[in-house]
Scaffold this motif. Structure first.
Motif, short mmCIF file in Angstrom:
data_model
loop_
_atom_site.label_atom_id
_atom_site.label_comp_id
_atom_site.label_asym_id
_atom_site.label_seq_id
_atom_site.Cartn_x
_atom_site.Cartn_y
_atom_site.Cartn_z
N LEU A 293 12.02 25.75 11.36
CA LEU A 293 12.67 24.77 12.01
C LEU A 293 11.82 24.07 13.11
CD1 LEU A 293 16.01 26.47 12.27
CD2 LEU A 293 15.25 25.01 10.60
N LYS A 294 10.88 24.78 13.32
CA LYS A 294 9.95 24.37 14.60
C LYS A 294 8.64 23.52 14.15
CE LYS A 294 11.05 28.39 17.50
NZ LYS A 294 10.98 29.70 18.08
N SER A 295 8.54 23.56 12.92
CA SER A 295 7.19 22.80 12.28
C SER A 295 7.28 21.38 12.79
CB SER A 295 7.29 22.72 10.71
OG SER A 295 6.11 21.82 10.24
N PRO A 296 6.08 20.97 13.27
CA PRO A 296 6.12 19.60 14.04
C PRO A 296 5.75 18.33 13.10
CG PRO A 296 4.11 20.88 14.38
CD PRO A 296 5.03 21.74 13.55
N VAL A 297 5.52 19.06 11.54
CA VAL A 297 4.75 18.00 10.78
C VAL A 297 5.81 16.67 10.66
CG1 VAL A 297 4.17 17.50 8.60
CG2 VAL A 297 3.62 19.73 9.69
N ILE A 298 6.83 16.88 10.30
CA ILE A 298 7.99 15.72 10.07
C ILE A 298 7.94 14.85 11.39
CG2 ILE A 298 10.04 15.02 9.73
CD1 ILE A 298 8.83 15.35 6.98
N LYS A 299 8.26 15.64 12.40
CA LYS A 299 8.54 14.66 13.68
C LYS A 299 7.05 13.78 14.05
CE LYS A 299 9.80 15.29 18.60
NZ LYS A 299 10.18 16.18 19.39
N THR A 300 6.04 14.54 13.85
CA THR A 300 4.76 13.81 14.00
C THR A 300 4.47 12.70 13.13
OG1 THR A 300 3.81 15.99 15.01
CG2 THR A 300 2.21 14.21 14.58
N LEU A 301 4.46 13.00 12.01
CA LEU A 301 4.27 11.88 10.79
C LEU A 301 5.35 10.66 11.02
CD1 LEU A 301 3.62 14.05 7.77
CD2 LEU A 301 1.88 12.79 9.23
N HIS B 170 6.51 9.38 13.64
CA HIS B 170 6.45 8.49 14.66
C HIS B 170 4.95 7.76 14.74
CE1 HIS B 170 9.92 10.81 16.11
NE2 HIS B 170 9.97 9.62 16.88
N ASN B 171 4.06 8.18 14.11
CA ASN B 171 2.62 7.65 14.10
C ASN B 171 2.13 7.15 12.57
OD1 ASN B 171 0.04 7.01 14.54
ND2 ASN B 171 -0.21 8.64 15.87
N ALA B 172 2.04 5.97 12.40
CA ALA B 172 1.55 5.41 11.02
C ALA B 172 0.07 5.69 11.18
CB ALA B 172 1.85 4.03 10.84
N ASN B 173 -0.51 5.92 12.10
CA ASN B 173 -2.13 6.26 11.91
C ASN B 173 -2.45 7.54 11.59
OD1 ASN B 173 -2.51 3.50 12.90
ND2 ASN B 173 -2.25 4.28 15.38
N LEU B 174 -1.60 8.48 11.42
CA LEU B 174 -1.76 9.62 10.70
C LEU B 174 -1.89 9.73 9.30
CD1 LEU B 174 0.34 11.96 13.43
CD2 LEU B 174 -2.21 11.48 13.29
N GLN C 80 0.84 -1.27 -0.06
CA GLN C 80 -0.04 -0.15 -0.04
C GLN C 80 0.88 1.49 0.08
OE1 GLN C 80 -2.76 -0.40 3.64
NE2 GLN C 80 -4.39 -0.99 1.80
N THR C 81 0.18 2.60 -0.34
CA THR C 81 0.87 3.68 -0.40
C THR C 81 0.15 4.61 0.94
OG1 THR C 81 1.33 3.73 -2.61
CG2 THR C 81 1.17 5.94 -1.49
N GLY C 82 1.14 5.31 1.65
CA GLY C 82 0.73 5.87 2.79
C GLY C 82 0.78 7.32 2.25
N VAL C 83 -0.15 8.23 2.33
CA VAL C 83 -0.11 9.57 2.04
C VAL C 83 -0.80 10.58 3.42
CG1 VAL C 83 -0.74 9.22 -0.37
CG2 VAL C 83 -2.40 9.63 0.94
N TYR C 84 -0.11 11.75 3.18
CA TYR C 84 -0.43 12.82 4.29
C TYR C 84 -1.03 14.04 3.61
CZ TYR C 84 -0.97 15.73 8.39
OH TYR C 84 -1.49 16.44 9.21
N PRO C 85 -1.83 14.84 3.26
CA PRO C 85 -2.05 16.21 2.71
C PRO C 85 -1.51 17.20 3.48
CG PRO C 85 -4.01 15.28 3.78
CD PRO C 85 -3.19 14.25 3.96
N VAL C 86 -0.76 17.94 2.70
CA VAL C 86 -0.07 19.42 3.30
C VAL C 86 -0.73 20.53 2.66
CG1 VAL C 86 2.06 20.64 3.69
CG2 VAL C 86 2.24 18.10 3.61
N THR C 87 -1.68 21.20 3.46
CA THR C 87 -2.26 22.32 2.72
C THR C 87 -1.64 23.77 3.08
OG1 THR C 87 -3.86 22.45 4.74
CG2 THR C 87 -4.46 21.30 2.72
N SER C 88 -0.85 23.69 4.36
CA SER C 88 -0.36 24.77 4.80
C SER C 88 0.88 24.99 3.90
CB SER C 88 0.27 24.86 6.11
OG SER C 88 1.28 25.56 6.50
N ALA C 89 1.00 26.42 3.45
CA ALA C 89 2.29 26.58 2.57
C ALA C 89 3.57 26.53 3.23
CB ALA C 89 2.19 27.97 1.91
N HIS C 90 3.38 27.22 4.38
CA HIS C 90 4.74 27.42 5.47
C HIS C 90 5.10 25.73 5.58
CE1 HIS C 90 6.35 27.37 9.34
NE2 HIS C 90 6.76 28.44 8.87
N ASN C 91 4.20 24.80 5.91
CA ASN C 91 4.49 23.49 6.44
C ASN C 91 5.19 22.78 5.06
OD1 ASN C 91 4.24 23.38 8.87
ND2 ASN C 91 2.08 22.56 8.75
N ALA C 92 4.68 23.29 3.98
CA ALA C 92 5.04 22.64 2.86
C ALA C 92 6.77 22.88 2.36
CB ALA C 92 4.27 23.31 1.48
#
Length: 511
Positions: A272-280, A282-286, A61-73
């Motif tokens: 440098l403080k964006s939590p997106v990568i760290k959060t993603l 560690h949690n496959a359920n996201l 399978q493929t896992g995807v996560y949508p990034v809508t925030s320009a800053h987080n992108a």
């Protein structure tokens, strides 16, 4: 395709004449090049460790996560560049010499310094002021840059376009960003301030999918196909400007100084403080999981007569869209389906499919010619019962743009079918994407993600867009407060007249 080819009425008319009268298209022969393919990242590479852990419970399978925030992108791209250990492959339509472009250049150079192979494939239509950046990158032995369907770079860009319009108006619109063959970004976002929430005049609302798992090898394969294609030229064989060693040293030092300064700004520090990568990580359920595949045109599409059948991505995508049985959601900044697909959308609505379309209003559009051509589609869509919305330019994306007064424009491309299938990529529902440019996107079967996207659009579109309705056989624009307007919102008479007049011009096949 972005606005650059669509702006000047005199230029467009002249181009149309040249296009109609010129002979068969001829593509230049590329210089001798060394073909290259994917490299394997070491098993202890951070992206390998993380992707293996996340995909372990989702074989095939493929896992995807949508990034809508320009800053987080931008933040997640920087994080992935810093984590890469083997390879970074970048493929884009636009790359600018601005603050975010300088920062990306700095990070790519740092990756190359630690031994990462960087391949950067850029369409040559909008290289413009990025030429020096590209040459600065190319000087590093671990960085290779190629330009797709290049201009001669020997005179004014407009004159070169006029001289070889049949070839040069066919462009690579694909957008991908892949690191270590394990993580990829797919969507509509280009590489410049306007797409990362750091432009004082315009902010492009866009969408990326971060993807891991089974689809990533498909994305890397399409990159190799384009990289090694007949239409991709080493940058040094195209851009003939050369800096002497001292000027090159000064330019490189200035590049690093400006990037460092940008990182000390509020915007830069927040990256440098964006939590997106760290959060993603560690949690496959996201992540949203499901079967997926890449839809991409072969590079040879740019050399084929418009409308030629040949396994092009638009045909498969449009079959999926027009085959909807229950619900169809279309988000496209440019809406020029042509008569054939207009009738397909009308037929879908008439057989009971709930069709929702979000596109740009005249006030939020960056290309008045596109809006002029789009105007004729509104009435038949509304008469068929299609739910048609146009983005309000008054939306400031205040939580996402660091310049709150910048004008909002829609740039995301998304198609959701029957609460099951979701497409995100570079494909606009217009003639240029269907017939002329090459495109790339990801199609995933994920009821959870598709339903979430569908509900969010239907719930939130009323706050951020005007709903178009027919009243006494006239189009009105309904605001979120229920008020109805009887002319194009947030526009002046000159904009409205320009849109009306441009709609009479026979330009749609080029838009």
């Amino acid at each position: 395709m972005e606005a650059a080819l669509r702006q000047s009425p005199f230029l467009v008319l002249l181009l149309l004449c040249l296009w109609a009268c010129s002979g068969p298209v001829t593509f230049p022969q590329p210089p001798e090049r060394i073909a290259s393919g994917q490299t394997k990242a070491p098993p202890d590479a951070p992206l390998v460790i993380v992707s293996d852990r996340l995909t372990r419970g989702h074989p095939g399978q493929t896992g995807v996560y949508p990034v809508t925030s320009a800053h987080n992108a931008l933040a997640v791209r920087l994080a992935v560049i810093r984590a890469a250990r083997s390879s970074i492959d970048i493929q884009y339509f636009i790359f600018r010499h601005d603050e975010t472009g300088l920062l990306l250049t700095r990070e790519l150079l740092r990756a190359a310094e630690r031994g990462v192979r960087v391949r950067f494939l850029l369409d040559d239509f909008t290289t413009g002021d990025a030429g020096k950046l590209l040459l600065a990158l190319q000087r590093h032995p671990n960085i290779q840059i190629r330009l797709f369907n290049p201009f001669p770079h020997r005179g004014p860009r407009t004159l070169e376009l006029l001289a070889d319009f049949r070839r040069l108006h066919r462009r690579m619109h694909n957008k991908s960003f892949t690191a270590d063959g394990r993580v990829t970004f797919i969507g509509g976002r280009n590489l410049s301030n306007k797409y990362f929430g750091f432009d004082s005049k315009e902010h492009f609302g866009d969408l990326d999918l971060i993807a891991i798992g089974a689809v990533v090898p498909e994305i890397t394969r399409q990159f190799d196909i384009y990289w090694n294609s007949h239409y991709s030229f080493p940058v040094q064989s195209v851009i003939h400007e050369r800096l002497d060693p001292e000027r090159q040293r000064q330019f490189s030092a200035e590049l690093l100084r400006k990037a460092e300064k940008f990182l000390t700004s509020d915007y830069g520090r927040s990256l440098l403080k964006s939590p997106v990568i760290k959060t993603l990580s560690h949690n496959a359920n996201l992540w949203y999981w499901g079967p997926a595949h890449a839809l991409f045109d072969p590079p040879r599409k740019v050399a084929q007569p418009p409308g030629t059948e040949g396994g092009f991505a638009g045909s498969e995508l449009m079959r999926r869209i027009t085959g909807a049985r229950r619900q169809l959601i279309i988000i496209s900044p440019y809406l020029l389906p042509g008569e054939h697909y207009l009738q397909q959308l009308i037929a879908a609505a008439e057989r009971g499919v709930e069709v929702y379309i979000l596109t740009n209003s005249l006030a939020s559009s960056d290309v008045i010619f596109v809006h002029g051509a789009y105007r004729k589609y509104r009435r038949p869509l509304l008469e068929a019962g299609v739910h048609l919305y146009e983005l309000s330019s008054a939306l400031k994306y205040k939580l996402d743009s660091w310049h709150g007064e910048s004008r909002s424009l829609l740039h995301a491309k998304l198609f959701a079918v029957d609460g099951q299938w979701l497409y995100v990529g570079s494909f606009n529902l217009d003639q240029r994407s269907i017939l002329l440019n090459t495109e790339l996107g990801l199609m995933i079967k994920s009821p959870q993600l598709t339903e979430m996207v569908s509900k969010n659009l239907i719930t939130n579109v009323h706050k951020n867009a005007y709903q178009l309705l027919l009243r006494n056989n006239r189009i009105v624009w309904r605001r979120s407060d229920g008020a109805e307007l009887h002319r194009e919102p947030d526009t002046n008479w000159l904009q409205r007249m320009g849109s009306r007049l441009s709609g009479w011009l026979p330009l749609e096949s080029l838009l």
